[in-house]
Design a protein around this motif. Structure first.
Motif, PDB file in Angstrom:
ATOM      1  N   ASP A  28       0.804  -1.217   0.000  1.00 15.23           N
ATOM      2  CA  ASP A  28       0.000   0.000   0.000  1.00 15.23           C
ATOM      3  C   ASP A  28       0.836   1.266   0.000  1.00 15.23           C
ATOM      4  OD1 ASP A  28      -2.515  -0.994  -0.168  1.00 15.23           O
ATOM      5  OD2 ASP A  28      -2.890  -1.033   1.983  1.00 15.23           O
ATOM      6  N   GLY A  29       2.127   1.177   0.016  1.00 12.87           N
ATOM      7  CA  GLY A  29       2.944   2.372   0.086  1.00 12.87           C
ATOM      8  C   GLY A  29       4.272   2.177  -0.622  1.00 12.87           C
ATOM      9  N   ILE A  30       5.339   2.630   0.002  1.00 14.01           N
ATOM     10  CA  ILE A  30       6.681   2.523  -0.587  1.00 14.01           C
ATOM     11  C   ILE A  30       7.622   1.894   0.429  1.00 14.01           C
ATOM     12  CG2 ILE A  30       8.646   3.832  -1.489  1.00 14.01           C
ATOM     13  CD1 ILE A  30       6.628   5.951  -2.391  1.00 14.01           C
ATOM     14  N   LEU A  31       8.359   0.878  -0.001  1.00 15.30           N
ATOM     15  CA  LEU A  31       9.327   0.203   0.860  1.00 15.30           C
ATOM     16  C   LEU A  31      10.733   0.678   0.507  1.00 15.30           C
ATOM     17  CD1 LEU A  31      10.479  -1.948   2.765  1.00 15.30           C
ATOM     18  CD2 LEU A  31      10.126  -3.631   0.943  1.00 15.30           C
ATOM     19  N   GLU A  32      11.477   1.095   1.531  1.00 17.48           N
ATOM     20  CA  GLU A  32      12.850   1.543   1.340  1.00 17.48           C
ATOM     21  C   GLU A  32      13.764   0.831   2.336  1.00 17.48           C
ATOM     22  OE1 GLU A  32      15.554   5.644   1.583  1.00 17.48           O
ATOM     23  OE2 GLU A  32      13.424   5.667   2.102  1.00 17.48           O
ATOM     24  N   PHE A  33      14.859   0.268   1.849  1.00  9.01           N
ATOM     25  CA  PHE A  33      15.864  -0.309   2.745  1.00  9.01           C
ATOM     26  C   PHE A  33      16.848   0.786   3.131  1.00  9.01           C
ATOM     27  CE2 PHE A  33      20.148  -2.168   3.254  1.00  9.01           C
ATOM     28  CZ  PHE A  33      19.917  -2.880   4.434  1.00  9.01           C
ATOM     29  N   VAL A  34      17.025   0.977   4.450  1.00  8.04           N
ATOM     30  CA  VAL A  34      17.943   1.997   4.946  1.00  8.04           C
ATOM     31  C   VAL A  34      19.102   1.302   5.650  1.00  8.04           C
ATOM     32  CG1 VAL A  34      18.215   3.973   6.483  1.00  8.04           C
ATOM     33  CG2 VAL A  34      16.075   3.649   5.223  1.00  8.04           C
ATOM     34  N   PRO A  35      20.312   1.341   5.093  1.00 10.67           N
ATOM     35  CA  PRO A  35      21.462   0.705   5.749  1.00 10.67           C
ATOM     36  C   PRO A  35      21.914   1.536   6.946  1.00 10.67           C
ATOM     37  CG  PRO A  35      22.149   1.841   3.757  1.00 10.67           C
ATOM     38  CD  PRO A  35      20.656   1.936   3.799  1.00 10.67           C
ATOM     39  N   GLY A  36      22.587   0.880   7.879  1.00 11.27           N
ATOM     40  CA  GLY A  36      23.134   1.578   9.032  1.00 11.27           C
ATOM     41  C   GLY A  36      22.081   2.229   9.900  1.00 11.27           C
ATOM     42  N   TRP A  37      20.958   1.562  10.062  1.00  7.66           N
ATOM     43  CA  TRP A  37      19.854   2.120  10.854  1.00  7.66           C
ATOM     44  C   TRP A  37      20.249   2.220  12.334  1.00  7.66           C
ATOM     45  CZ3 TRP A  37      15.586   4.687  10.004  1.00  7.66           C
ATOM     46  CH2 TRP A  37      14.647   4.803  11.040  1.00  7.66           C
ATOM     47  N   GLN A  38      19.949   3.376  12.941  1.00  8.84           N
ATOM     48  CA  GLN A  38      20.238   3.598  14.358  1.00  8.84           C
ATOM     49  C   GLN A  38      18.976   3.326  15.173  1.00  8.84           C
ATOM     50  OE1 GLN A  38      23.393   4.400  15.587  1.00  8.84           O
ATOM     51  NE2 GLN A  38      23.928   3.980  13.447  1.00  8.84           N
ATOM     52  N   SER A  39      18.987   2.226  15.937  1.00 12.66           N
ATOM     53  CA  SER A  39      17.823   1.886  16.751  1.00 12.66           C
ATOM     54  C   SER A  39      17.762   2.782  17.982  1.00 12.66           C
ATOM     55  CB  SER A  39      17.879   0.424  17.178  1.00 12.66           C
ATOM     56  OG  SER A  39      17.803  -0.431  16.055  1.00 12.66           O
ATOM     57  N   GLY A  40      16.555   2.986  18.455  1.00 12.43           N
ATOM     58  CA  GLY A  40      16.325   3.786  19.653  1.00 12.43           C
ATOM     59  C   GLY A  40      14.900   3.592  20.107  1.00 12.43           C
ATOM     60  N   ASN A  41      14.383   4.525  20.912  1.00 13.25           N
ATOM     61  CA  ASN A  41      12.986   4.384  21.310  1.00 13.25           C
ATOM     62  C   ASN A  41      12.093   4.745  20.124  1.00 13.25           C
ATOM     63  OD1 ASN A  41      12.713   7.219  21.198  1.00 13.25           O
ATOM     64  ND2 ASN A  41      13.213   7.431  23.379  1.00 13.25           N
ATOM     65  N   ALA A  42      10.782   4.584  20.305  1.00 10.99           N
ATOM     66  CA  ALA A  42       9.852   4.752  19.191  1.00 10.99           C
ATOM     67  C   ALA A  42       9.917   6.148  18.601  1.00 10.99           C
ATOM     68  CB  ALA A  42       8.431   4.432  19.662  1.00 10.99           C
ATOM     69  N   ALA A  43       9.925   7.176  19.459  1.00 12.90           N
ATOM     70  CA  ALA A  43       9.943   8.555  18.968  1.00 12.90           C
ATOM     71  C   ALA A  43      11.221   8.846  18.193  1.00 12.90           C
ATOM     72  CB  ALA A  43       9.790   9.520  20.145  1.00 12.90           C
ATOM     73  N   PHE A  44      12.351   8.316  18.694  1.00 16.16           N
ATOM     74  CA  PHE A  44      13.637   8.537  18.015  1.00 16.16           C
ATOM     75  C   PHE A  44      13.624   7.902  16.634  1.00 16.16           C
ATOM     76  CE2 PHE A  44      17.813   6.866  16.894  1.00 16.16           C
ATOM     77  CZ  PHE A  44      18.587   8.018  16.912  1.00 16.16           C
ATOM     78  N   GLU A  45      13.120   6.670  16.546  1.00 22.77           N
ATOM     79  CA  GLU A  45      13.127   5.977  15.260  1.00 22.77           C
ATOM     80  C   GLU A  45      12.186   6.657  14.264  1.00 22.77           C
ATOM     81  OE1 GLU A  45      12.798   1.781  15.264  1.00 22.77           O
ATOM     82  OE2 GLU A  45      14.535   1.489  16.558  1.00 22.77           O
ATOM     83  N   CYS A  46      11.025   7.121  14.746  1.00 28.32           N
ATOM     84  CA  CYS A  46      10.096   7.802  13.839  1.00 28.32           C
ATOM     85  C   CYS A  46      10.679   9.119  13.344  1.00 28.32           C
ATOM     86  CB  CYS A  46       8.754   8.027  14.532  1.00 28.32           C
ATOM     87  SG  CYS A  46       7.775   6.514  14.701  1.00 28.32           S
ATOM     88  N   GLU A  47      11.404   9.833  14.217  1.00 31.10           N
ATOM     89  CA  GLU A  47      12.051  11.075  13.800  1.00 31.10           C
ATOM     90  C   GLU A  47      13.140  10.788  12.774  1.00 31.10           C
ATOM     91  OE1 GLU A  47      14.334  14.980  15.707  1.00 31.10           O
ATOM     92  OE2 GLU A  47      13.644  13.343  17.012  1.00 31.10           O
ATOM     93  N   GLN A  48      13.884   9.712  13.004  1.00 28.26           N
ATOM     94  CA  GLN A  48      14.937   9.322  12.072  1.00 28.26           C
ATOM     95  C   GLN A  48      14.364   8.960  10.703  1.00 28.26           C
ATOM     96  OE1 GLN A  48      18.562   5.972  11.877  1.00 28.26           O
ATOM     97  NE2 GLN A  48      17.144   6.007  13.585  1.00 28.26           N
ATOM     98  N   ALA A  49      13.155   8.388  10.722  1.00 35.44           N
ATOM     99  CA  ALA A  49      12.528   7.963   9.467  1.00 35.44           C
ATOM    100  C   ALA A  49      11.851   9.113   8.731  1.00 35.44           C
ATOM    101  CB  ALA A  49      11.517   6.861   9.752  1.00 35.44           C
ATOM    102  N   GLY A  50      11.739  10.266   9.386  1.00 30.93           N
ATOM    103  CA  GLY A  50      11.122  11.391   8.691  1.00 30.93           C
ATOM    104  C   GLY A  50      10.094  12.148   9.499  1.00 30.93           C
ATOM    105  N   ASP A  51       9.815  11.700  10.728  1.00 32.75           N
ATOM    106  CA  ASP A  51       8.924  12.413  11.649  1.00 32.75           C
ATOM    107  C   ASP A  51       7.618  12.800  10.967  1.00 32.75           C
ATOM    108  OD1 ASP A  51       8.241  13.403  14.085  1.00 32.75           O
ATOM    109  OD2 ASP A  51       9.144  15.366  13.767  1.00 32.75           O
ATOM    110  N   CYS A  52       6.886  11.778  10.473  1.00 35.48           N
ATOM    111  CA  CYS A  52       5.658  12.052   9.720  1.00 35.48           C
ATOM    112  C   CYS A  52       4.423  12.130  10.603  1.00 35.48           C
ATOM    113  CB  CYS A  52       5.456  10.970   8.660  1.00 35.48           C
ATOM    114  SG  CYS A  52       5.281   9.304   9.366  1.00 35.48           S
ATOM    115  N   GLY A  53       4.529  11.716  11.864  1.00 35.64           N
ATOM    116  CA  GLY A  53       3.363  11.736  12.734  1.00 35.64           C
ATOM    117  C   GLY A  53       3.756  12.054  14.160  1.00 35.64           C
ATOM    118  N   ALA A  54       2.761  12.422  14.971  1.00 34.44           N
ATOM    119  CA  ALA A  54       3.045  12.856  16.341  1.00 34.44           C
ATOM    120  C   ALA A  54       3.082  11.702  17.337  1.00 34.44           C
ATOM    121  CB  ALA A  54       1.997  13.882  16.776  1.00 34.44           C
TER     122      ALA A  54
END
Length: 304
Positions: A28-54
């Motif tokens: 239903d959308g777009i899949l992108e593989f991101v190498p070297g992903w930095q794991s963290g808490n949920a808010a950190f990961e969502c911000e890293q991915a583009g901060d599309c929601g609150a």
């Protein structure tokens, strides 16, 4: 009489955007593989991915809420107020540890799927939904490093969801009440409202009533052929065959039935129309009188 209900969650169909490097079409959308992903808490990961929601939720092995491979179920932030975007419920289904489906009560803009660092080179699969999505199917973790097999994915270690306060469109619950229905005709003398129909050997259509007063459909008797008659039952909108076995019962008579209440369980012709169906044809012996009894479900207002 028994009431049942069913609800359905409507899925939002999304158009795909233009694909760039390292992007492939997702369900239903777009899949992108991101190498070297930095794991963290949920808010950190969502911000890293583009901060599309609150709002954000991370589901991980060994933490709460815990990702449990091969287990389906709802996930939510225990600190979020139920019925609000912060208390959004994410439902995981068809989970086998490598792939899963999901639905959400609020529109999700990004899903981050992480698997083993060594096998994937530390990358993550990012599923993006530009217009927001209420569900998707077949999400997977990254492929193993240097594999040429598109199905050679890694067991999922955690999943993060990012969403907005835009609720998904949820269909209102639909409730049904089970009723007895009879083809309209002459009442048995001492019966409550059971009826039989006079048949003169010509095609004939009569109304069907459920619960005595609701016009539920029609029963059409064909002209006889080879000593048999087809009775075609057509139910109206909002009326369906129930899930009972032998929900269509017919009794034929050579002469006018007696004065006793009919013993429906002893009727000669019995068939089971598909549950939820609205049309059925049953073939019976040609005769002069017919009692047509149905078990149906009628759409009603749901209790508060």
């Amino acid at each position: 009489m028994k009431k049942t209900s069913k609800t359905a969650l409507s899925a939002l169909a999304l158009g795909l955007g233009i694909l760039g490097a390292n992007q492939v079409a997702a369900t239903d959308g777009i899949l992108e593989f991101v190498p070297g992903w930095q794991s963290g808490n949920a808010a950190f990961e969502c911000e890293q991915a583009g901060d599309c929601g609150a709002f954000a939720l991370k589901i991980k092995e060994g933490e709460e809420p815990e990702w449990d491979s091969e287990v389906d179920g709802p996930y939510f932030d225990v600190n979020g107020e139920p019925g609000t975007a912060a208390g959004n419920i994410i439902t995981i289904s068809n989970n086998d540890g490598v792939t899963f489906d999901w639905t959400s009560e609020y529109k999700v803009c990004t899903v981050i799927v992480k698997a083993g660092n060594e096998q994937s080179g530390g990358g993550a699969n990012i599923y993006r939904y530009p217009g927001g999505s209420c569900g998707d199917t077949g999400l997977v973790g990254p492929l193993k490093t240097n594999t040429t097999d598109e199905f050679d994915t890694i067991d999922i270690s955690h999943v993060s969801f990012c969403w907005s306060d835009d609720p998904c469109d949820v269909e209102p619950p639909v409730c049904y009440q089970e009723e007895t229905a009879w083809a309209n005709g002459t009442r048995y003398n001492n019966a409550n409202w059971a009826m039989y129909v006079r048949y003169y050997g010509l095609e004939k259509t009569v109304d069907i009533y459920a619960g005595q007063h609701l016009l539920a459909g029609t029963a059409t008797f064909s002209a006889p052929s080879g000593g048999f008659v087809d009775i075609t039952i057509e139910l109206n909108d909002g009326v369906f065959f129930s899930g009972d076995d032998e929900n269509v019962k017919i009794q034929d008579y050579t002469s006018k039935p007696g004065t006793q209440n009919p013993k429906i369980g002893l009727f000669s012709w019995k068939e089971t129309a598909p549950e939820g169906g609205t049309s059925h044809v049953i073939t019976v012996r040609a005769n002069s009188y017919y009692a047509v009894h149905l078990d149906v479900a009628v759409e009603v207002e749901c209790d508060e």
